[in-house]
Design an enzyme around this catalytic site. Structure first.
Site, PDB file in Angstrom:
ATOM      1  N   SER A   1       4.763   6.324 -17.591  1.00  0.00           N
ATOM      2  CA  SER A   1       5.832   6.449 -18.586  1.00  0.00           C
ATOM      3  C   SER A   1       6.577   7.766 -18.424  1.00  0.00           C
ATOM      4  O   SER A   1       7.803   7.835 -18.608  1.00  0.00           O
ATOM      5  CB  SER A   1       5.254   6.344 -20.000  1.00  0.00           C
ATOM      6  OG  SER A   1       4.812   5.029 -20.269  1.00  0.00           O
TER       7      SER A   1
ATOM      8  N   GLU B   1       3.136   1.691 -10.952  1.00  0.00           N
ATOM      9  CA  GLU B   1       4.547   1.673 -10.543  1.00  0.00           C
ATOM     10  C   GLU B   1       5.367   2.714 -11.294  1.00  0.00           C
ATOM     11  O   GLU B   1       6.509   2.488 -11.679  1.00  0.00           O
ATOM     12  CB  GLU B   1       5.145   0.271 -10.702  1.00  0.00           C
ATOM     13  CG  GLU B   1       4.582  -0.705  -9.694  1.00  0.00           C
ATOM     14  CD  GLU B   1       5.561  -1.803  -9.335  1.00  0.00           C
ATOM     15  OE1 GLU B   1       6.738  -1.504  -9.077  1.00  0.00           O
ATOM     16  OE2 GLU B   1       5.139  -2.954  -9.319  1.00  0.00           O
TER      17      GLU B   1
ATOM     18  N   CYS C   1       0.850  -1.200   0.000  1.00  0.00           N
ATOM     19  CA  CYS C   1       0.000   0.000   0.000  1.00  0.00           C
ATOM     20  C   CYS C   1       0.879   1.241   0.000  1.00  0.00           C
ATOM     21  O   CYS C   1       1.410   1.643   1.052  1.00  0.00           O
ATOM     22  CB  CYS C   1      -0.908  -0.007   1.232  1.00  0.00           C
ATOM     23  SG  CYS C   1      -1.903  -1.508   1.409  1.00  0.00           S
TER      24      CYS C   1
END
Length: 404
Positions: free
Chosen positions: A387, A384, A128
């Site tokens: 780009s 994550e 988290c």
């Protein structure tokens, strides 16, 4: 001293073939059903646990590969099977990576097995980090952890967003601010053990793709965890914060340390989806006839497929390089971890779109899996680190400047 070689060793070939068989025989036949149901595919997770494919032993074995390729090889094959189901299997690994990146050896020994459960009773774990107002902006996190010296407990309050397995996990790994004045350097990672009061989730978020993977917001309301749940321990945290206050380099912080560890693995996920779409489109083009000949005999189609193959192979090589560097502690001087995730993510979105185009109207329907692959691929340019964030990391690395 051996010469340079890109040939996989026997163990890596065996691993690839084993995982590919599971993806082909178990994951693919179930893919459309669980995408439609938008539910966690527990039967597939249990099947993977029974054969040793889901569990901390498997993850530890893949991590232990001195070349660093076992994890991306296994990951690519799983995501070749289906991205949603594969993320349901691999999401726990992100939480385990969070413990690995910041934790002490005894914390790894205690909590990583708890993340996965047992062969007979598999569990999930959640990492988290993102928050409603702060995803890629790690310095913007607001979730706060305050140390209660009287009880040797940390009290955590805040809200986390987009957590894979959030709320249904056995173990939650949470990043929180311990010193707001230090921004991103004033953060730490915590393990929230099973059944801890104060942690709640309103339910699964419905998504564009990756529908078999559970994603949810997580609320932390006066969540109390023992002092031993601070990853890395309080002595190490205090020393790191002291260096930061003096203006010295503070070392890594919890969220970014985890992301640096996992970005090549996310790249391998994207490569798996792209390869699945390419292979499906290739076979379709070799079978489909239009205007009296196979459509692959048209240069426009053949060149598209040639470009897909080239881009996928290039992305895989970047992933393998970054995975090797990470495993062998070779510094990412040019942002090689981010580079691998950036290239693979964008190739995955592009290749799945081209696959739909090659199939034409059929590709836009759910009769063929490329439609689902395209929906699944989009997340690789977002989660994550978008780009744009990956380009920022690479640009800062190659320039030596703090580019904003």
């Amino acid at each position: 001293m051996g010469g340079f070689s890109l040939e996989l060793n026997e163990d890596q070939v065996d691993l690839r073939d084993w995982v590919h068989g599971f993806a082909k025989d178990v994951i693919r036949p179930a893919a459309a059903e669980w995408d439609e149901r938008e539910e966690t595919p527990w039967p597939v997770i249990q099947e993977a646990a029974k054969i040793g494919l889901y569990g901390f032993e498997a993850l530890a074995t893949w991590f232990a590969d001195p070349i660093g390729l076992s994890l991306p090889i296994a990951t690519e094959e799983l995501f070749w099977g289906d991205a949603g189901i594969a993320l349901a299997l691999m999401g726990t690994g992100l939480a385990a990576a969070g413990i690995f990146a910041s934790g002490e050896p005894e914390q790894l020994a205690e909590w990583v097995p708890e993340c996965f459960g047992t062969e007979d009773d598999p569990k999930l774990a959640a990492f988290c980090a993102s928050e409603p107002q702060a995803g890629s902006d790690v310095a913007g996190y607001r979730t706060r952890a305050v140390y209660d010296e009287a009880t040797d407990e940390w009290v955590i309050n805040g809200q986390k967003a987009w957590a894979t397995n959030g709320g249904i996990a056995n173990v939650h790994v949470v990043t929180a601010v311990v010193d707001p004045a230090l921004g991103a350097r004033g953060q730490a990672g915590f393990v929230v053990p099973p059944g801890t009061p104060g942690l709640s989730s309103p339910g699964k978020i419905k998504k564009h793709g990756m529908r078999a993977s559970h994603t949810a917001d997580v609320f932390l309301d006066d969540v109390r965890v023992p002092g031993r749940c601070l990853l890395g321990g309080k002595e190490r945290l205090d020393a790191r914060l002291a260096r930061a206050r003096e203006g010295q380099r503070a070392g890594g912080q919890a969220a970014m340390a985890t992301f640096e560890t996992t970005r090549p693995t996310v790249g391998a996920m994207a490569v798996g989806v792209a390869r699945a779409a390419y292979e499906y489109a290739l076979e379709y083009a070799k079978d489909r006839e239009a205007f009296g000949r196979k459509i692959i005999e048209n240069q426009s189609i053949a060149f598209d497929l040639a470009n897909m193959k080239m881009e996928i192979d290039a992305a895989r090589l970047l992933v393998w390089r970054a995975a090797w560097m990470g495993r062998n502690n070779v510094p990412f001087t040019a942002g090689e971890g981010s580079m691998s995730k950036l290239k693979a993510g964008e190739v995955s979105v592009w290749a799945t779109e081209r696959a739909i185009h090659i199939l034409g109207g059929a590709g836009y329907t759910r009769e063929h899996p490329v439609e689902r692959m395209h929906r699944d691929a989009k997340i690789f340019t977002i989660f994550e680190g978008t780009s744009e964030i990956q380009r920022l990391v690479v640009a800062r690395a190659i320039s030596g400047m703090y580019i904003k």
